[in-house]
Design an enzyme around this catalytic site. Sequence first.
Site, PDB file in Angstrom:
ATOM      1  N   GLY A 237       4.701  58.395  89.317  1.00 36.33           N
ATOM      2  CA  GLY A 237       5.699  57.456  88.803  1.00 36.33           C
ATOM      3  C   GLY A 237       6.923  57.459  89.700  1.00 36.33           C
ATOM      4  O   GLY A 237       7.264  56.455  90.311  1.00 36.33           O
ATOM      5  N   GLY A 506      11.782  66.061  81.311  1.00 32.90           N
ATOM      6  CA  GLY A 506      10.521  66.081  80.571  1.00 32.90           C
ATOM      7  C   GLY A 506      10.218  67.420  79.924  1.00 32.90           C
ATOM      8  O   GLY A 506       9.966  67.505  78.711  1.00 32.90           O
ATOM      9  N   THR A 622       1.828  74.531  88.576  1.00 33.10           N
ATOM     10  CA  THR A 622       2.261  73.139  88.748  1.00 33.10           C
ATOM     11  C   THR A 622       3.717  73.066  89.208  1.00 33.10           C
ATOM     12  O   THR A 622       4.091  72.135  89.924  1.00 33.10           O
ATOM     13  CB  THR A 622       2.065  72.317  87.455  1.00 33.10           C
ATOM     14  OG1 THR A 622       2.768  72.937  86.380  1.00 33.10           O
ATOM     15  CG2 THR A 622       0.599  72.194  87.098  1.00 33.10           C
ATOM     16  N   GLN A 626       5.040  71.095  92.372  1.00 27.66           N
ATOM     17  CA  GLN A 626       6.094  70.088  92.273  1.00 27.66           C
ATOM     18  C   GLN A 626       7.163  70.299  93.347  1.00 27.66           C
ATOM     19  O   GLN A 626       7.669  69.346  93.935  1.00 27.66           O
ATOM     20  CB  GLN A 626       6.725  70.168  90.887  1.00 27.66           C
ATOM     21  CG  GLN A 626       7.174  68.836  90.360  1.00 27.66           C
ATOM     22  CD  GLN A 626       7.706  68.926  88.946  1.00 27.66           C
ATOM     23  OE1 GLN A 626       7.921  70.000  88.408  1.00 27.66           O
ATOM     24  NE2 GLN A 626       7.926  67.786  88.338  1.00 27.66           N
ATOM     25  N   GLY A 692      11.738  68.669  88.624  1.00 26.70           N
ATOM     26  CA  GLY A 692      11.115  67.631  89.458  1.00 26.70           C
ATOM     27  C   GLY A 692      12.014  67.083  90.542  1.00 26.70           C
ATOM     28  O   GLY A 692      11.582  66.856  91.669  1.00 26.70           O
ATOM     29  N   GLU A 693      13.264  66.852  90.225  1.00 29.19           N
ATOM     30  CA  GLU A 693      14.121  66.195  91.210  1.00 29.19           C
ATOM     31  C   GLU A 693      14.906  67.175  92.065  1.00 29.19           C
ATOM     32  O   GLU A 693      15.083  66.967  93.262  1.00 29.19           O
ATOM     33  CB  GLU A 693      15.007  65.186  90.493  1.00 29.19           C
ATOM     34  CG  GLU A 693      14.085  64.087  90.007  1.00 29.19           C
ATOM     35  CD  GLU A 693      14.695  63.065  89.111  1.00 29.19           C
ATOM     36  OE1 GLU A 693      15.258  62.114  89.658  1.00 29.19           O
ATOM     37  OE2 GLU A 693      14.573  63.190  87.886  1.00 29.19           O
TER      38      GLU A 693
END
Length: 729
Positions: A237, A506, A622, A626, A692-693
């Site tokens: 995404g 999230g 994960t 990431q 994530g960012e």
Amino acid sequence: MNSIHTAQRVDARAKVTGALRYGADRLPDQLAHAAFAVATIGKGRILAVDTEAAQQVPSVQLVITSIDLNELGSPGFIMAGGYGFQSLQPLVGDRVAYRGQPIALVVADTLVAATEAVELITATYEAEPFAVTLDDPGAETLVQADAIPIPMLADTVAGEADAAFAAAPVQVDIEIHGPAQHQVPMELISSVVEWRGDTLVVHEGTQNSGAIQNGVAQQLGIDPARVEVLSPSVGGGFGQKNSLQPHIGPLAIAARRLGRPVRLVLTRPQTFHHASFRPASRQRLRLGADSSGRLLAAIHEIDQQTSRHDLFPALYTEVSSRLYGIGDFRGRQRLVRTDVQTPGYMRAPFEHVSAMESAVDAVAYATGQDPVAIRLANDALQDPVTGLPFSSRHVAECLRRGAERFGWAERTPQPRSMRAPDGALVGWGVAIGAYPGNVAPAIARLSAGADGTVAVAVTGHEMGQGIRTAIALLVAEDLGVDPAAVDVGVGDTRLAPQHLTAGSWGTATALPAVHAALRRLRDRLGLLGTGPVDLGAAVAASGGSRVEVEATTVGIGQPVEPMVDRLRKGLVAIAGPEYPGFVTFSYIAHFVEVRVEPTTCRIRVPRVVSVADCGRVASPVTAASQVRGGVVWGIGATLREQSLVDTRYGGFLNSTMEEYPIPVNADIHRIDVDFVDEPDPLLNAVGVKGLGEVAMVGVSAAIGNAVFHATGARFRRLPIHIEDVLAAL
Ligand code: MOS
């Protein structure tokens, strides 16, 4: 080692065997195929669309060029209280706001026929002058704080930055240009839309099934309860799929007219024009210091591209003001209207090109300080903007651990002082990153069976980041069951209300809700405390075959009812990074080695060490993946990626994977990832922050700093092209 630390991605097998189904992989009976014809002018008005030849193509069922506003309202812009990536709804009205805007929708029995038919569609226009770069005549610059006067978007100001900068003995003044870039996820934007009676079912890879549900209901004037959106797995995404896409309304209308399900897969070039992207930006950063390298003042000014029809807000200074303990800070963010689709969030939208981290490197050289030492010496002990404590901040540990792993002590500070055996110039650079710790309201539903199985449904979307694995591991660890036996339902409006999953919130949104539901389940079953239990026996002893519980969580300080109401309406309802009593950010330190080949001036990145502070690491496998992905993207964004605009015709020129160069395996070498793994004690009961960012923030600056160390030259226009290096050396 604890099994959690080696647990693999729970959907890994389904992914690699192709068993996992993405949005448009669903092929119901009687499926019809849709395709868009798009505008070929940069701006103006449609006079007529000629669809006659298209209608003659065998098996074409429907051609739509114009939908009445009464039949399909505006989706509204997501950052202005609406649902869409932009407010503009193509096919409604005659305006062309940008090249690539859809002007006709064709539906046929086959994709081949639909594609052939759209190629035959022509239009006549009344063209108008347009602007596609920050400097084009006609681009209009607005001060954000005036144009969108809401507190969240006000300029960050602390102390007296201008006076403090003017008085600073060491002054650095830099300007960095960031290009427009696109997310280019593997999964194209795509949907299968079908009516089952008067219920609209949308299968789409999205980060925001709740916005699609509520937004398309509003556009069509139907009850949101009559819309179901299923997005169990998204093939990437990165912000491109974070809202209602304007193709869904027209598809729903086509499906209703035909009485058939309709499938649309945008072509790759269309995803460059019919979805959000990272806007072009220009940052000026002035940083003042004393002769010992103590940072005294910073002035950070940003111009960011937006569209003519929406104001995509800039939030650069929220992070740059918190990277260091600088008491005097002034930010100023401006938006530049251009004739493009509305840009939006793309992984670490504002933070990844870190002007602050380039400026700090320059101060280190100006004051003779080591780049790691100067960062440690200027660490913030409390939030310099609000004076509040940080809920957790381990950026110094990230730096120390990263320096150790990288072997930073072997670095010789002088530019051009290190060489590889083959003669390449070697540069070592460092940069830190931070990213706001936001969270959203969430609802988790847990169902435990007498057969020992557990199903959990929660607010959240799986875009490949590993949220399903993190949720399964939390449940498995709490109850002592096999993660593979935990069924995780995400991205499905039938199972739980769905909020946008983005902004790295999230995990810190879904996990606390699941944690609260686990507490409730234990209460119901009389299994107090923690630790493995015989779940099946406990459920059986309760007298039924299943026990179901639900829990709702919101961010600290958020009012429950209004936020849950927004969640149910598919609206953005985030809290943070400022909470009552504390401020939360995630952190990272990146250490980068570059090699610059002396003849070709090609820049390679043979190794990177990245150490992150994301609170407790919810899913180590994960999470590490990431971070590696963020580093890979940072390398691509700095050395390769650039969406080239066409000032003659509008639109983006290199809108294919052949011409939009992303890194390939040959570009990527060693990336070592480590985590501080200290639970955040305040943000939520699970101790998790976002990842994530922040993974990507600072990679670009670390590469730039390493290139300076290798070559003695600074490159302020991204991406750094070989010809720029050739010209400078
Ligand atoms: Mo992300 S760029 O906030 O989807």
